[in-house]
Design a protein around this motif. Sequence first.
Motif, mmCIF file in Angstrom:
data_model
loop_
_atom_site.group_PDB
_atom_site.id
_atom_site.type_symbol
_atom_site.label_atom_id
_atom_site.label_comp_id
_atom_site.label_asym_id
_atom_site.label_seq_id
_atom_site.Cartn_x
_atom_site.Cartn_y
_atom_site.Cartn_z
ATOM 1 N N ALA A 15 42.894 32.199 29.512
ATOM 2 C CA ALA A 15 42.738 32.212 28.054
ATOM 3 C C ALA A 15 41.437 32.897 27.643
ATOM 4 O O ALA A 15 41.402 33.675 26.677
ATOM 5 C CB ALA A 15 42.792 30.786 27.505
ATOM 6 N N GLU A 16 40.367 32.636 28.366
ATOM 7 C CA GLU A 16 39.078 33.231 28.018
ATOM 8 C C GLU A 16 39.100 34.739 28.244
ATOM 9 O O GLU A 16 38.562 35.508 27.430
ATOM 10 C CB GLU A 16 37.969 32.578 28.840
ATOM 11 C CG GLU A 16 36.577 32.923 28.350
ATOM 12 C CD GLU A 16 35.490 32.086 29.001
ATOM 13 O OE1 GLU A 16 34.309 32.406 28.774
ATOM 14 O OE2 GLU A 16 35.817 31.126 29.732
ATOM 15 N N ILE A 17 39.721 35.168 29.332
ATOM 16 C CA ILE A 17 39.810 36.606 29.595
ATOM 17 C C ILE A 17 40.692 37.285 28.548
ATOM 18 O O ILE A 17 40.379 38.397 28.086
ATOM 19 C CB ILE A 17 40.341 36.850 31.017
ATOM 20 C CG1 ILE A 17 39.262 36.482 32.039
ATOM 21 C CG2 ILE A 17 40.782 38.301 31.200
ATOM 22 C CD1 ILE A 17 39.711 36.567 33.475
ATOM 23 N N ALA A 18 41.778 36.640 28.135
ATOM 24 C CA ALA A 18 42.662 37.219 27.117
ATOM 25 C C ALA A 18 41.919 37.408 25.800
ATOM 26 O O ALA A 18 42.154 38.393 25.077
ATOM 27 C CB ALA A 18 43.880 36.328 26.924
ATOM 28 N N ARG A 19 41.025 36.483 25.470
ATOM 29 C CA ARG A 19 40.238 36.629 24.234
ATOM 30 C C ARG A 19 39.234 37.767 24.350
ATOM 31 O O ARG A 19 39.010 38.509 23.383
ATOM 32 C CB ARG A 19 39.506 35.319 23.918
ATOM 33 C CG ARG A 19 40.403 34.187 23.455
ATOM 34 C CD ARG A 19 39.591 33.024 22.894
ATOM 35 N NE ARG A 19 38.735 32.412 23.903
ATOM 36 C CZ ARG A 19 39.099 31.384 24.663
ATOM 37 N NH1 ARG A 19 40.326 30.886 24.529
ATOM 38 N NH2 ARG A 19 38.277 30.863 25.548
ATOM 39 N N LEU B 241 33.789 40.344 32.994
ATOM 40 C CA LEU B 241 34.850 39.575 33.643
ATOM 41 C C LEU B 241 34.300 38.746 34.800
ATOM 42 O O LEU B 241 34.703 37.586 34.992
ATOM 43 C CB LEU B 241 35.940 40.523 34.144
ATOM 44 C CG LEU B 241 36.787 41.182 33.049
ATOM 45 C CD1 LEU B 241 37.655 42.285 33.625
ATOM 46 C CD2 LEU B 241 37.654 40.148 32.330
ATOM 47 N N ASN B 242 33.378 39.317 35.569
ATOM 48 C CA ASN B 242 32.760 38.544 36.648
ATOM 49 C C ASN B 242 32.069 37.311 36.096
ATOM 50 O O ASN B 242 32.195 36.210 36.652
ATOM 51 C CB ASN B 242 31.751 39.400 37.413
ATOM 52 C CG ASN B 242 32.411 40.378 38.365
ATOM 53 O OD1 ASN B 242 33.582 40.229 38.707
ATOM 54 N ND2 ASN B 242 31.672 41.390 38.781
ATOM 55 N N ARG B 243 31.340 37.476 35.021
ATOM 56 C CA ARG B 243 30.617 36.334 34.456
ATOM 57 C C ARG B 243 31.588 35.262 33.955
ATOM 58 O O ARG B 243 31.378 34.060 34.173
ATOM 59 C CB ARG B 243 29.708 36.821 33.312
ATOM 60 C CG ARG B 243 28.807 35.735 32.746
ATOM 61 C CD ARG B 243 27.795 35.236 33.759
ATOM 62 N NE ARG B 243 26.890 36.291 34.192
ATOM 63 C CZ ARG B 243 26.490 36.461 35.447
ATOM 64 N NH1 ARG B 243 26.935 35.652 36.409
ATOM 65 N NH2 ARG B 243 25.659 37.426 35.771
ATOM 66 N N ALA C 204 44.584 42.456 29.226
ATOM 67 C CA ALA C 204 44.288 42.406 30.660
ATOM 68 C C ALA C 204 45.368 41.612 31.384
ATOM 69 O O ALA C 204 45.857 40.592 30.872
ATOM 70 C CB ALA C 204 42.924 41.774 30.895
ATOM 71 N N ARG C 205 45.740 42.085 32.557
ATOM 72 C CA ARG C 205 46.841 41.458 33.303
ATOM 73 C C ARG C 205 46.275 40.734 34.522
ATOM 74 O O ARG C 205 45.509 41.310 35.291
ATOM 75 C CB ARG C 205 47.855 42.530 33.719
ATOM 76 C CG ARG C 205 48.508 43.221 32.529
ATOM 77 C CD ARG C 205 49.337 44.413 32.954
ATOM 78 N NE ARG C 205 48.511 45.492 33.502
ATOM 79 C CZ ARG C 205 48.999 46.533 34.188
ATOM 80 N NH1 ARG C 205 50.297 46.623 34.424
ATOM 81 N NH2 ARG C 205 48.196 47.474 34.640
ATOM 82 N N MET C 206 46.672 39.484 34.698
ATOM 83 C CA MET C 206 46.118 38.629 35.734
ATOM 84 C C MET C 206 46.982 38.677 36.999
ATOM 85 O O MET C 206 48.177 38.379 36.957
ATOM 86 C CB MET C 206 46.004 37.189 35.233
ATOM 87 C CG MET C 206 45.231 37.050 33.920
ATOM 88 S SD MET C 206 43.629 37.873 33.966
ATOM 89 C CE MET C 206 42.897 37.063 35.383
ATOM 90 N N VAL C 207 46.346 39.040 38.104
ATOM 91 C CA VAL C 207 47.006 39.051 39.411
ATOM 92 C C VAL C 207 46.461 37.855 40.183
ATOM 93 O O VAL C 207 45.416 37.925 40.822
ATOM 94 C CB VAL C 207 46.727 40.367 40.165
ATOM 95 C CG1 VAL C 207 47.558 40.433 41.448
ATOM 96 C CG2 VAL C 207 47.024 41.565 39.276
ATOM 97 N N THR C 208 47.185 36.749 40.114
ATOM 98 C CA THR C 208 46.695 35.490 40.675
ATOM 99 C C THR C 208 47.564 35.072 41.853
ATOM 100 O O THR C 208 48.763 34.851 41.705
ATOM 101 C CB THR C 208 46.718 34.383 39.603
ATOM 102 O OG1 THR C 208 46.021 34.828 38.439
ATOM 103 C CG2 THR C 208 46.061 33.114 40.124
ATOM 104 N N PHE C 209 46.939 34.991 43.018
ATOM 105 C CA PHE C 209 47.666 34.563 44.210
ATOM 106 C C PHE C 209 46.656 33.988 45.197
ATOM 107 O O PHE C 209 45.443 34.172 45.048
ATOM 108 C CB PHE C 209 48.437 35.729 44.848
ATOM 109 C CG PHE C 209 47.571 36.839 45.378
ATOM 110 C CD1 PHE C 209 47.331 36.972 46.740
ATOM 111 C CD2 PHE C 209 47.003 37.773 44.525
ATOM 112 C CE1 PHE C 209 46.533 37.999 47.237
ATOM 113 C CE2 PHE C 209 46.209 38.814 45.008
ATOM 114 C CZ PHE C 209 45.969 38.923 46.368
#
Length: 472
Positions: A366-370, A411-413, A375-380
């Motif tokens: 949610a924070e990255i989307a704001r 994004l890192n932060r 941005a597309r999340m590649v989560t694995f």
Amino acid sequence: MTNTAFLEACAAAIGAQHVLTDADDAAPYLGDWRRRYQGAARAVLCPADTAEVAAIVKLAREHRVALVPQGGNTGLAGGATPDASGQQAVLSLRRLNRVREIDPHNNTITAEAGVILADVQTRALEAGRLFPLSLASEGSCTIGGNLSTNAGGTGVLRYGNTRELCLGLEVVTPEGEIWDGLRGLRKDNTGYDLRDLFIGAEGTLGVITAAVMKLHPQPAARVTALAGLGSAYAALDFLALAQRHAGPLLTGFELMSDFCMQLVGRHFPQMRYPFQTRHAQVVLLELSDNESEEHARTLFERLMQTALEEGLVEDAVVAESLAQSQAFWDLREHISLAQSQEGLNVKHDVGVPISRIGQFIEETDAEIAREVPGARMVTFGHLGDGNLHYNVQAPVGGDPKRFLAENEKTLNRIVYDSVQRHRGTISAEHGLGQLKVDEAAHYKSAVELKLMRAIKAALDPLNLMNPGKVLR
């Protein structure tokens, strides 16, 4: 003393043909796996055994030359890459490639640092045993590198990280002395655990030259399945259920988001997605059974039936053959390759307590989307041990290079601050290297950093062992 004097002394110690100064000969050793870092070096030094490593370290100390130990050069954090000064020397351990002993009764294998991980697996198999460490780079990474970064892989849930697979080490200290700690003991309560100091230290405290590693019985059967679920929260409940049903037989539990599966399908269409409909999350799980395949499959079917009845799993398919099992694992292993095909992205190798993974993903997404719409999340990652590869892909149609340049620090932060709130770690299995050394200093406490610096100063007061990595 001059650089020429140092190189001549090294040539006398290990043979001139193993002191690489030609640009073409040295080139493969000077860049990292991701091509993110490119260094320079006085030379690449290739000793053949522990005594030659010790001789090189003594010469480096005498001539005040910093050494960068390197194994298969498959690291993802720049930990085995020299800096750009041209003043450091790369110490390649590839020629230390002997398996010294296999002890079936003690269930141990003693291997030198340059032995390829896949070769250790093969030698264990030939002895009727299992070496359970398994990584995507196992065909080229080395045992020394695995130990230096405390590598994880897909079997951590049952067998633990590399640290937990190691019983003893042989190490060349920064003074050029050889510590012989190659004891295949499960119990040794005689003071400080020196072994664990060097594991995960990325060559900053000394050079690992050999290790005694644990072996396990070969399982009689492996059964693999894919399950589609509605959320990461459901995956956590499914993990708890699987652990109750299977206990120590559960050896793999990998989480993959729907977008991961879409990426694999887009760039590797020959890899078949096994479900008719899409699911928010897919779990790859594997049981290793020492009794029989029938026993494992019966247990698996009972587990899946319960998960479906309780609404934890929306759909599931159990591999009916070794080929199908490998196809399931190929889906998982091709996520990183598919990301590369899609374009540049911001990668994170983080760990949070297993119970907080669902909340971490939800809040951080949610924070990255704001902050970066689209941005597309590649989560694995390895849900069973709390290790996530939480990567951020550029929006559709965006310029990946510009995306990285404008958003990587932000994004890192966001990700690391969220990891900190959830009592996690910014590096779960790839180490710090030079990639995250400054970030680690930001997130570690003053007390922790003070203790780490005290250990470094005590063992390597001249700062010649892989300087600039792990600590500045």
